[in-house]
Design an enzyme around this catalytic site. Structure first.
Site, PDB file in Angstrom:
ATOM      1  N   HIS A 228      12.404  -3.266  37.904  1.00 49.01           N
ATOM      2  CA  HIS A 228      12.370  -4.603  37.310  1.00 49.01           C
ATOM      3  C   HIS A 228      12.731  -4.535  35.832  1.00 49.01           C
ATOM      4  O   HIS A 228      12.646  -5.521  35.104  1.00 49.01           O
ATOM      5  CB  HIS A 228      10.964  -5.196  37.510  1.00 49.01           C
ATOM      6  N   LYS A 230      14.875  -4.203  32.331  1.00 51.43           N
ATOM      7  CA  LYS A 230      16.116  -4.703  31.739  1.00 51.43           C
ATOM      8  C   LYS A 230      16.360  -3.855  30.497  1.00 51.43           C
ATOM      9  O   LYS A 230      15.749  -4.084  29.451  1.00 51.43           O
ATOM     10  CB  LYS A 230      16.016  -6.177  31.350  1.00 51.43           C
ATOM     11  N   ASP A 235      24.951   4.249  22.574  1.00 49.59           N
ATOM     12  CA  ASP A 235      25.058   5.448  21.741  1.00 49.59           C
ATOM     13  C   ASP A 235      23.714   6.080  21.412  1.00 49.59           C
ATOM     14  O   ASP A 235      23.621   6.886  20.476  1.00 49.59           O
ATOM     15  CB  ASP A 235      25.808   5.137  20.431  1.00 49.59           C
ATOM     16  N   HIS A 403      10.202 -17.949  31.420  1.00 48.89           N
ATOM     17  CA  HIS A 403      10.318 -16.586  31.937  1.00 48.89           C
ATOM     18  C   HIS A 403       9.954 -15.518  30.912  1.00 48.89           C
ATOM     19  O   HIS A 403      10.115 -14.324  31.166  1.00 48.89           O
ATOM     20  CB  HIS A 403      11.760 -16.366  32.436  1.00 48.89           C
ATOM     21  N   LYS A 405       7.861 -12.888  28.613  1.00 57.03           N
ATOM     22  CA  LYS A 405       6.736 -12.001  28.901  1.00 57.03           C
ATOM     23  C   LYS A 405       6.324 -11.336  27.585  1.00 57.03           C
ATOM     24  O   LYS A 405       6.857 -10.282  27.222  1.00 57.03           O
ATOM     25  CB  LYS A 405       7.143 -10.958  29.939  1.00 57.03           C
ATOM     26  N   ASP A 410      -3.952 -10.569  17.322  1.00 59.09           N
ATOM     27  CA  ASP A 410      -4.303 -10.599  15.899  1.00 59.09           C
ATOM     28  C   ASP A 410      -3.051 -10.788  15.041  1.00 59.09           C
ATOM     29  O   ASP A 410      -2.184 -11.569  15.388  1.00 59.09           O
ATOM     30  CB  ASP A 410      -5.107  -9.361  15.523  1.00 59.09           C
TER      31      ASP A 410
END
Length: 483
Positions: A228, A230, A235, A403, A405, A410
Protein backbone atom coordinates in the site's frame (compact mmCIF):
# COMPACT_ATOMS: atom_id res chain seq x y z
CA UNK A 1 -46.57 -39.23 -0.10
CA UNK A 2 -43.17 -38.86 1.60
CA UNK A 3 -40.13 -37.49 -0.22
CA UNK A 4 -37.29 -39.96 -0.87
CA UNK A 5 -34.22 -39.55 1.34
CA UNK A 6 -30.89 -40.14 -0.34
CA UNK A 7 -28.59 -42.37 1.67
CA UNK A 8 -24.87 -43.06 1.63
CA UNK A 9 -23.60 -46.17 3.45
CA UNK A 10 -26.94 -46.39 5.22
CA UNK A 11 -26.97 -42.77 6.45
CA UNK A 12 -29.06 -39.93 5.04
CA UNK A 13 -27.32 -37.08 3.27
CA UNK A 14 -28.45 -34.77 6.07
CA UNK A 15 -26.47 -36.84 8.57
CA UNK A 16 -23.42 -36.73 6.33
CA UNK A 17 -23.83 -32.97 5.89
CA UNK A 18 -24.09 -32.49 9.64
CA UNK A 19 -20.96 -34.54 10.33
CA UNK A 20 -19.04 -32.74 7.55
CA UNK A 21 -20.05 -29.37 8.95
CA UNK A 22 -19.05 -30.42 12.49
CA UNK A 23 -15.65 -31.81 11.51
CA UNK A 24 -14.82 -28.88 9.24
CA UNK A 25 -15.89 -26.46 11.99
CA UNK A 26 -13.55 -28.13 14.50
CA UNK A 27 -10.65 -28.18 12.04
CA UNK A 28 -11.10 -24.57 10.89
CA UNK A 29 -11.64 -23.27 14.43
CA UNK A 30 -8.49 -25.02 15.62
CA UNK A 31 -6.55 -23.67 12.64
CA UNK A 32 -7.62 -20.07 13.33
CA UNK A 33 -6.99 -20.33 17.08
CA UNK A 34 -3.49 -21.71 16.45
CA UNK A 35 -2.61 -18.57 14.48
CA UNK A 36 -2.66 -16.71 17.82
CA UNK A 37 -3.96 -13.44 16.45
CA UNK A 38 -5.89 -10.77 18.37
CA UNK A 39 -8.76 -12.40 20.35
CA UNK A 40 -11.45 -10.12 18.86
CA UNK A 41 -10.29 -10.84 15.31
CA UNK A 42 -10.01 -14.57 16.06
CA UNK A 43 -13.55 -14.73 17.47
CA UNK A 44 -14.94 -12.77 14.53
CA UNK A 45 -13.42 -15.18 12.01
CA UNK A 46 -14.63 -18.21 13.99
CA UNK A 47 -18.18 -16.82 13.87
CA UNK A 48 -17.97 -16.16 10.12
CA UNK A 49 -16.62 -19.61 9.30
CA UNK A 50 -19.06 -21.47 11.51
CA UNK A 51 -22.23 -19.52 10.73
CA UNK A 52 -21.50 -19.43 7.00
CA UNK A 53 -19.47 -22.61 6.40
CA UNK A 54 -19.09 -22.36 2.63
CA UNK A 55 -19.39 -18.61 2.09
CA UNK A 56 -17.30 -17.93 5.19
CA UNK A 57 -14.47 -20.11 3.93
CA UNK A 58 -14.48 -18.25 0.61
CA UNK A 59 -14.46 -14.90 2.43
CA UNK A 60 -11.58 -16.06 4.62
CA UNK A 61 -9.62 -17.25 1.58
CA UNK A 62 -9.92 -13.82 -0.02
CA UNK A 63 -9.83 -11.46 2.94
CA UNK A 64 -8.53 -13.43 5.90
CA UNK A 65 -5.19 -12.79 7.63
CA UNK A 66 -3.23 -15.36 5.63
CA UNK A 67 -0.06 -16.61 7.22
CA UNK A 68 3.06 -15.37 5.50
CA UNK A 69 5.85 -17.68 6.61
CA UNK A 70 6.99 -18.27 3.06
CA UNK A 71 6.75 -14.57 2.22
CA UNK A 72 8.63 -13.66 5.39
CA UNK A 73 11.45 -16.05 4.53
CA UNK A 74 11.65 -14.71 0.98
CA UNK A 75 11.76 -11.10 2.15
CA UNK A 76 14.35 -11.99 4.78
CA UNK A 77 16.68 -13.28 2.06
CA UNK A 78 16.40 -10.01 0.13
CA UNK A 79 16.89 -8.00 3.31
CA UNK A 80 19.94 -10.08 4.20
CA UNK A 81 21.42 -9.46 0.74
CA UNK A 82 21.03 -5.72 1.21
CA UNK A 83 22.50 -5.90 4.72
CA UNK A 84 25.73 -7.31 3.30
CA UNK A 85 26.43 -4.23 1.19
CA UNK A 86 29.16 -1.88 2.29
CA UNK A 87 27.10 1.20 1.49
CA UNK A 88 24.36 0.08 3.89
CA UNK A 89 26.90 -0.23 6.68
CA UNK A 90 27.98 3.31 5.85
CA UNK A 91 24.35 4.39 5.93
CA UNK A 92 23.96 3.00 9.43
CA UNK A 93 26.86 5.16 10.59
CA UNK A 94 25.01 8.33 9.62
CA UNK A 95 22.69 8.28 12.63
CA UNK A 96 20.98 11.57 13.51
CA UNK A 97 20.19 12.60 17.07
CA UNK A 98 16.52 13.02 18.03
CA UNK A 99 15.28 15.83 20.27
CA UNK A 100 15.53 14.99 23.96
CA UNK A 101 11.77 14.49 24.27
CA UNK A 102 11.77 12.00 21.36
CA UNK A 103 14.72 9.78 22.30
CA UNK A 104 12.59 6.87 23.50
CA UNK A 105 10.12 7.29 20.64
CA UNK A 106 12.94 7.10 18.08
CA UNK A 107 14.30 4.02 19.85
CA UNK A 108 10.88 2.36 19.63
CA UNK A 109 10.69 2.97 15.88
CA UNK A 110 14.21 1.69 15.28
CA UNK A 111 13.70 -1.44 17.34
CA UNK A 112 10.34 -2.22 15.73
CA UNK A 113 11.30 -1.75 12.06
CA UNK A 114 15.09 -1.62 11.96
CA UNK A 115 15.35 1.85 10.38
CA UNK A 116 17.41 4.53 12.06
CA UNK A 117 16.63 8.18 12.55
CA UNK A 118 18.10 10.35 9.78
CA UNK A 119 17.86 13.98 8.74
CA UNK A 120 16.75 16.06 5.78
CA UNK A 121 17.67 19.40 4.22
CA UNK A 122 14.10 19.90 3.07
CA UNK A 123 10.72 18.56 4.15
CA UNK A 124 7.99 19.88 1.87
CA UNK A 125 4.28 19.38 2.45
CA UNK A 126 2.25 18.72 -0.69
CA UNK A 127 -1.48 19.27 -0.22
CA UNK A 128 -2.96 18.02 -3.48
CA UNK A 129 -2.59 15.48 -6.23
CA UNK A 130 -1.73 18.13 -8.83
CA UNK A 131 1.02 19.63 -6.65
CA UNK A 132 2.41 16.16 -6.01
CA UNK A 133 2.31 15.31 -9.73
CA UNK A 134 4.15 18.53 -10.56
CA UNK A 135 6.81 17.78 -7.95
CA UNK A 136 7.20 14.19 -9.18
CA UNK A 137 7.49 15.17 -12.85
CA UNK A 138 9.99 17.88 -11.94
CA UNK A 139 12.21 15.44 -10.06
CA UNK A 140 11.91 12.85 -12.85
CA UNK A 141 13.12 15.48 -15.33
CA UNK A 142 16.07 16.31 -13.05
CA UNK A 143 17.14 12.69 -12.46
CA UNK A 144 20.69 11.76 -13.47
CA UNK A 145 21.17 8.16 -12.34
CA UNK A 146 17.99 6.34 -11.40
CA UNK A 147 14.26 6.71 -10.75
CA UNK A 148 12.39 4.27 -8.52
CA UNK A 149 8.59 4.32 -8.16
CA UNK A 150 6.40 2.05 -6.03
CA UNK A 151 2.63 2.57 -5.94
CA UNK A 152 -0.43 0.75 -4.76
CA UNK A 153 -2.63 2.35 -7.43
CA UNK A 154 -1.16 3.27 -10.81
CA UNK A 155 -3.83 3.83 -13.47
CA UNK A 156 -3.02 4.13 -17.19
CA UNK A 157 -5.22 7.24 -17.41
CA UNK A 158 -4.28 10.84 -18.20
CA UNK A 159 -2.21 11.18 -15.02
CA UNK A 160 -0.61 7.74 -15.24
CA UNK A 161 0.28 8.06 -18.91
CA UNK A 162 1.84 11.49 -18.31
CA UNK A 163 4.15 9.97 -15.69
CA UNK A 164 4.85 6.95 -17.89
CA UNK A 165 5.76 9.22 -20.79
CA UNK A 166 8.20 11.13 -18.56
CA UNK A 167 9.74 7.87 -17.33
CA UNK A 168 10.11 6.61 -20.91
CA UNK A 169 11.87 9.79 -21.97
CA UNK A 170 14.40 9.51 -19.15
CA UNK A 171 14.96 5.80 -19.82
CA UNK A 172 15.84 6.65 -23.43
CA UNK A 173 18.47 9.05 -22.07
CA UNK A 174 20.14 6.31 -20.06
CA UNK A 175 18.58 6.89 -16.64
CA UNK A 176 17.77 3.60 -14.87
CA UNK A 177 14.01 3.56 -14.32
CA UNK A 178 12.17 0.98 -12.22
CA UNK A 179 8.41 0.88 -11.67
CA UNK A 180 6.78 -1.42 -9.09
CA UNK A 181 2.99 -1.62 -8.72
CA UNK A 182 0.62 -3.72 -6.67
CA UNK A 183 -1.37 -6.38 -8.53
CA UNK A 184 -4.67 -5.70 -6.73
CA UNK A 185 -4.36 -1.92 -6.65
CA UNK A 186 -3.14 -1.58 -10.26
CA UNK A 187 -4.92 -4.34 -12.22
CA UNK A 188 -5.15 -2.35 -15.46
CA UNK A 189 -1.43 -1.63 -15.68
CA UNK A 190 -0.63 -5.27 -15.01
CA UNK A 191 -3.11 -6.57 -17.60
CA UNK A 192 -2.53 -7.42 -21.25
CA UNK A 193 -3.99 -4.03 -22.19
CA UNK A 194 -1.67 -2.41 -19.68
CA UNK A 195 1.33 -4.01 -21.37
CA UNK A 196 0.36 -2.12 -24.51
CA UNK A 197 0.71 1.14 -22.60
CA UNK A 198 4.02 -0.08 -21.17
CA UNK A 199 5.45 -1.16 -24.54
CA UNK A 200 7.38 2.06 -25.30
CA UNK A 201 8.55 2.29 -21.70
CA UNK A 202 9.91 -1.26 -21.73
CA UNK A 203 11.46 -0.82 -25.18
CA UNK A 204 13.30 2.26 -23.87
CA UNK A 205 14.89 0.14 -21.15
CA UNK A 206 12.47 0.83 -18.31
CA UNK A 207 11.95 -2.01 -15.84
CA UNK A 208 8.59 -3.13 -14.47
CA UNK A 209 7.53 -5.49 -11.68
CA UNK A 210 4.25 -6.49 -10.03
CA UNK A 211 3.91 -7.04 -6.29
CA UNK A 212 2.12 -10.33 -5.48
CA UNK A 213 0.68 -10.96 -8.96
CA UNK A 214 -2.65 -12.73 -9.14
CA UNK A 215 -2.41 -16.23 -10.56
CA UNK A 216 -4.98 -18.90 -11.26
CA UNK A 217 -2.82 -21.50 -9.57
CA UNK A 218 -2.87 -19.65 -6.24
CA UNK A 219 -5.19 -21.21 -3.66
CA UNK A 220 -5.37 -17.82 -1.99
CA UNK A 221 -5.03 -14.64 -4.05
CA UNK A 222 -3.37 -12.64 -1.26
CA UNK A 223 -5.94 -9.85 -1.11
CA UNK A 224 -4.21 -8.82 2.08
CA UNK A 225 -0.41 -8.59 2.05
CA UNK A 226 -0.49 -5.75 -0.49
CA UNK A 227 2.09 -3.03 -0.90
CA UNK A 228 0.00 0.00 0.00
CA UNK A 229 3.12 2.15 -0.14
CA UNK A 230 3.53 5.21 -2.35
CA UNK A 231 7.26 5.74 -2.78
CA UNK A 232 9.30 7.69 -5.31
CA UNK A 233 13.09 7.88 -5.01
CA UNK A 234 15.24 9.88 -7.43
CA UNK A 235 19.02 9.38 -7.39
CA UNK A 236 18.82 8.32 -3.75
CA UNK A 237 18.64 11.98 -2.71
CA UNK A 238 15.02 13.04 -3.28
CA UNK A 239 12.05 11.03 -2.08
CA UNK A 240 8.26 11.33 -2.05
CA UNK A 241 5.82 9.42 0.13
CA UNK A 242 2.32 9.79 1.51
CA UNK A 243 -1.23 8.95 0.47
CA UNK A 244 -1.36 10.06 -3.17
CA UNK A 245 -1.45 7.42 -5.91
CA UNK A 246 -0.93 7.87 -9.66
CA UNK A 247 -4.51 8.25 -10.87
CA UNK A 248 -6.93 10.85 -12.19
CA UNK A 249 -9.00 10.26 -9.06
CA UNK A 250 -6.42 12.33 -7.15
CA UNK A 251 -5.66 14.94 -9.80
CA UNK A 252 -7.88 18.01 -9.50
CA UNK A 253 -6.74 19.28 -12.90
CA UNK A 254 -8.44 16.30 -14.48
CA UNK A 255 -11.31 16.01 -11.98
CA UNK A 256 -11.73 19.51 -10.50
CA UNK A 257 -15.03 18.73 -8.78
CA UNK A 258 -14.39 15.40 -7.08
CA UNK A 259 -10.66 14.65 -6.98
CA UNK A 260 -9.56 13.23 -3.63
CA UNK A 261 -8.26 15.63 -1.00
CA UNK A 262 -4.92 14.07 -0.04
CA UNK A 263 -1.49 14.83 1.43
CA UNK A 264 2.01 13.90 0.34
CA UNK A 265 5.56 14.67 1.41
CA UNK A 266 8.79 15.53 -0.43
CA UNK A 267 12.09 14.84 1.31
CA UNK A 268 15.66 15.82 0.43
CA UNK A 269 18.53 14.39 2.41
CA UNK A 270 19.68 11.34 4.32
CA UNK A 271 16.23 10.01 5.25
CA UNK A 272 15.60 9.37 1.54
CA UNK A 273 18.16 6.55 1.62
CA UNK A 274 15.91 4.60 3.97
CA UNK A 275 13.08 4.98 1.47
CA UNK A 276 15.52 3.65 -1.10
CA UNK A 277 16.33 0.73 1.18
CA UNK A 278 12.62 -0.15 1.44
CA UNK A 279 12.15 0.09 -2.32
CA UNK A 280 15.11 -2.22 -2.92
CA UNK A 281 13.59 -4.77 -0.54
CA UNK A 282 10.22 -4.63 -2.28
CA UNK A 283 11.76 -4.63 -5.76
CA UNK A 284 13.84 -7.72 -5.08
CA UNK A 285 10.99 -9.49 -3.34
CA UNK A 286 8.61 -8.77 -6.24
CA UNK A 287 11.01 -10.41 -8.70
CA UNK A 288 12.77 -7.31 -9.98
CA UNK A 289 16.12 -8.80 -9.01
CA UNK A 290 19.04 -7.56 -6.95
CA UNK A 291 20.54 -4.30 -8.20
CA UNK A 292 24.31 -4.23 -8.44
CA UNK A 293 26.87 -1.81 -9.78
CA UNK A 294 24.84 1.31 -9.05
CA UNK A 295 25.20 3.92 -6.32
CA UNK A 296 21.91 3.27 -4.54
CA UNK A 297 22.70 4.87 -1.18
CA UNK A 298 24.82 7.98 -1.82
CA UNK A 299 26.44 9.79 1.07
CA UNK A 300 24.80 13.03 2.09
CA UNK A 301 25.59 15.92 4.40
CA UNK A 302 23.55 15.99 7.62
CA UNK A 303 20.38 18.06 7.40
CA UNK A 304 18.68 20.21 10.01
CA UNK A 305 15.35 18.36 10.24
CA UNK A 306 15.28 14.96 12.01
CA UNK A 307 13.09 12.53 10.04
CA UNK A 308 12.39 8.91 10.93
CA UNK A 309 11.10 6.67 8.15
CA UNK A 310 8.73 4.08 9.64
CA UNK A 311 7.93 0.87 7.76
CA UNK A 312 5.55 -1.94 8.63
CA UNK A 313 4.08 -5.00 6.99
CA UNK A 314 2.75 -8.50 7.54
CA UNK A 315 6.25 -9.92 7.18
CA UNK A 316 6.83 -8.74 10.76
CA UNK A 317 4.79 -8.93 13.97
CA UNK A 318 6.25 -5.65 15.27
CA UNK A 319 3.52 -3.38 13.77
CA UNK A 320 5.92 -0.45 13.71
CA UNK A 321 3.52 2.22 12.42
CA UNK A 322 0.79 1.06 14.80
CA UNK A 323 3.21 1.26 17.75
CA UNK A 324 4.66 4.60 16.65
CA UNK A 325 1.26 6.26 16.36
CA UNK A 326 0.05 4.96 19.70
CA UNK A 327 3.31 5.98 21.39
CA UNK A 328 3.08 9.47 19.87
CA UNK A 329 -0.51 9.78 21.14
CA UNK A 330 0.66 8.75 24.62
CA UNK A 331 3.35 11.48 24.48
CA UNK A 332 0.83 14.24 23.77
CA UNK A 333 0.35 16.98 26.32
CA UNK A 334 -1.41 19.67 24.27
CA UNK A 335 -3.04 18.42 21.07
CA UNK A 336 -3.59 15.41 18.81
CA UNK A 337 -4.99 16.12 15.37
CA UNK A 338 -5.59 12.94 13.40
CA UNK A 339 -6.74 12.78 9.76
CA UNK A 340 -7.58 9.45 8.14
CA UNK A 341 -9.93 8.24 5.40
CA UNK A 342 -10.56 4.92 7.14
CA UNK A 343 -11.03 5.02 10.90
CA UNK A 344 -11.42 1.49 12.25
CA UNK A 345 -9.16 1.60 15.32
CA UNK A 346 -7.71 -1.28 17.23
CA UNK A 347 -8.66 -1.47 20.91
CA UNK A 348 -5.27 -0.09 21.96
CA UNK A 349 -5.48 2.79 19.47
CA UNK A 350 -9.00 3.70 20.59
CA UNK A 351 -7.93 3.58 24.23
CA UNK A 352 -4.95 5.83 23.50
CA UNK A 353 -7.13 8.48 21.87
CA UNK A 354 -9.81 8.48 24.57
CA UNK A 355 -7.19 8.46 27.34
CA UNK A 356 -5.56 11.53 25.81
CA UNK A 357 -8.87 13.37 25.63
CA UNK A 358 -9.74 12.42 29.20
CA UNK A 359 -6.46 13.82 30.51
CA UNK A 360 -7.20 17.17 28.85
CA UNK A 361 -5.41 16.93 25.52
CA UNK A 362 -7.21 18.57 22.57
CA UNK A 363 -8.05 15.62 20.34
CA UNK A 364 -9.54 16.23 16.90
CA UNK A 365 -10.40 13.50 14.43
CA UNK A 366 -11.07 14.22 10.75
CA UNK A 367 -12.67 11.58 8.52
CA UNK A 368 -14.62 11.69 5.26
CA UNK A 369 -18.37 12.16 5.41
CA UNK A 370 -18.60 9.38 2.83
CA UNK A 371 -15.62 7.19 2.08
CA UNK A 372 -15.40 4.88 -0.91
CA UNK A 373 -16.52 2.03 1.36
CA UNK A 374 -19.98 2.22 2.91
CA UNK A 375 -19.12 -0.51 5.42
CA UNK A 376 -15.96 1.28 6.61
CA UNK A 377 -17.88 4.57 6.93
CA UNK A 378 -20.50 2.82 9.07
CA UNK A 379 -17.86 1.11 11.19
CA UNK A 380 -16.11 4.44 11.80
CA UNK A 381 -19.34 6.10 12.91
CA UNK A 382 -19.97 3.35 15.43
CA UNK A 383 -16.99 4.71 17.41
CA UNK A 384 -18.08 8.36 17.41
CA UNK A 385 -20.19 8.28 20.56
CA UNK A 386 -17.44 6.64 22.62
CA UNK A 387 -14.90 9.15 21.34
CA UNK A 388 -17.17 12.13 21.99
CA UNK A 389 -18.02 10.95 25.50
CA UNK A 390 -14.29 11.12 26.26
CA UNK A 391 -14.02 14.62 24.79
CA UNK A 392 -12.77 13.92 21.27
CA UNK A 393 -14.03 16.37 18.61
CA UNK A 394 -15.05 14.52 15.44
CA UNK A 395 -15.27 16.22 12.05
CA UNK A 396 -16.53 14.83 8.74
CA UNK A 397 -15.03 16.23 5.54
CA UNK A 398 -17.78 16.84 2.99
CA UNK A 399 -17.94 17.49 -0.72
CA UNK A 400 -15.39 14.96 -1.95
CA UNK A 401 -13.42 11.97 -0.75
CA UNK A 402 -10.96 12.79 2.03
CA UNK A 403 -7.86 10.58 1.69
CA UNK A 404 -5.16 12.29 3.79
CA UNK A 405 -3.33 10.23 6.43
CA UNK A 406 -1.64 12.54 8.92
CA UNK A 407 -1.00 12.77 12.64
CA UNK A 408 -0.02 15.95 14.46
CA UNK A 409 1.03 15.86 18.13
CA UNK A 410 1.75 18.96 20.25
CA UNK A 411 4.02 21.55 18.57
CA UNK A 412 6.93 19.52 17.18
CA UNK A 413 5.82 16.04 16.07
CA UNK A 414 4.13 15.12 12.79
CA UNK A 415 3.58 11.97 10.76
CA UNK A 416 2.59 11.66 7.11
CA UNK A 417 2.33 8.37 5.30
CA UNK A 418 0.33 5.73 3.47
CA UNK A 419 -1.19 4.01 6.51
CA UNK A 420 -4.83 4.39 7.42
CA UNK A 421 -5.92 4.25 11.06
CA UNK A 422 -7.24 0.71 10.74
CA UNK A 423 -6.42 -2.94 11.22
CA UNK A 424 -5.59 -3.50 7.54
CA UNK A 425 -2.88 -0.84 7.45
CA UNK A 426 -1.54 -1.66 10.90
CA UNK A 427 -1.29 -5.42 10.35
CA UNK A 428 -2.14 -6.70 6.88
CA UNK A 429 -0.49 -4.45 4.28
CA UNK A 430 2.98 -3.04 3.65
CA UNK A 431 2.99 0.64 4.62
CA UNK A 432 5.44 3.50 5.06
CA UNK A 433 5.34 6.81 6.91
CA UNK A 434 7.69 9.60 7.93
CA UNK A 435 7.81 10.95 11.47
CA UNK A 436 9.08 14.53 11.36
CA UNK A 437 10.51 16.21 14.47
CA UNK A 438 10.14 19.87 13.54
CA UNK A 439 8.19 22.82 14.94
CA UNK A 440 8.12 24.54 11.55
CA UNK A 441 6.72 21.51 9.74
CA UNK A 442 4.25 20.91 12.57
CA UNK A 443 2.91 24.44 12.09
CA UNK A 444 2.53 23.86 8.34
CA UNK A 445 0.63 20.62 8.90
CA UNK A 446 -1.54 22.31 11.54
CA UNK A 447 -2.39 25.11 9.08
CA UNK A 448 -3.39 22.50 6.48
CA UNK A 449 -5.55 20.69 9.04
CA UNK A 450 -7.27 23.92 10.06
CA UNK A 451 -7.89 24.78 6.40
CA UNK A 452 -9.50 21.37 5.90
CA UNK A 453 -11.75 22.04 8.89
CA UNK A 454 -13.45 24.75 6.84
CA UNK A 455 -14.78 21.97 4.56
CA UNK A 456 -15.92 19.84 7.51
CA UNK A 457 -19.03 19.44 9.56
CA UNK A 458 -18.58 18.80 13.24
CA UNK A 459 -20.41 15.64 14.26
CA UNK A 460 -22.93 16.56 16.99
CA UNK A 461 -22.69 14.84 20.34
CA UNK A 462 -26.14 13.35 19.81
CA UNK A 463 -25.96 12.31 16.20
CA UNK A 464 -29.26 11.52 14.55
CA UNK A 465 -29.42 8.09 12.98
CA UNK A 466 -32.36 5.85 12.22
CA UNK A 467 -32.62 2.47 13.98
CA UNK A 468 -31.71 0.58 10.74
CA UNK A 469 -28.66 2.80 10.29
CA UNK A 470 -27.54 2.25 13.88
CA UNK A 471 -27.97 -1.49 13.43
CA UNK A 472 -25.89 -1.39 10.24
CA UNK A 473 -23.17 0.58 12.05
CA UNK A 474 -23.17 -1.92 14.92
CA UNK A 475 -22.85 -4.85 12.53
CA UNK A 476 -20.08 -3.05 10.61
CA UNK A 477 -18.24 -2.48 13.89
CA UNK A 478 -18.56 -6.15 14.71
CA UNK A 479 -16.83 -6.88 11.40
CA UNK A 480 -14.19 -4.19 11.97
CA UNK A 481 -11.43 -6.67 12.93
CA UNK A 482 -11.88 -8.19 9.48
CA UNK A 483 -11.75 -4.90 7.55
Amino acid sequence: MSMPVWTIAGYSWLNWLGWTWTVSSIVLTTWIVMQRRAPVSTLAWIMVLNLMPVIGLAVYAYFGPQRVKRQRLKRWHHRAALMSQEDLRTLRQGRAEPPVWAVQHAALIEQSCGLQLASCHEVKLLGSGAATLDALLGEIAAARKHIHLEYYIYEPDITGLAVLQALTARAKEGVRVRLLVDAIGSPKLGSREGRRHLAHYLAAGGQFAIFHPRRLDRLRPLVNLRTHRKIAVIDGRVGLLGGINITDDENERVRPQDAYRDTHLLLRGGAVRWLQYLFLQDWGYAGGGQIQGEDMLPEDQPGTVPVHVVASGPDSDSEAIHRAMIDAIHMARERIWLATPYFVPTESALMALTNAALRGVSVKLMVPEKSDSRVVTAAARSYFEELQNAGVLVFEYSGRMFHAKTLLVDQSYSMVGSANFDNRSFRLNFEVAAAVFSTTFNQQLAAMFENDLSACKRVPARRRASPPQRLFEAVARLASPLL
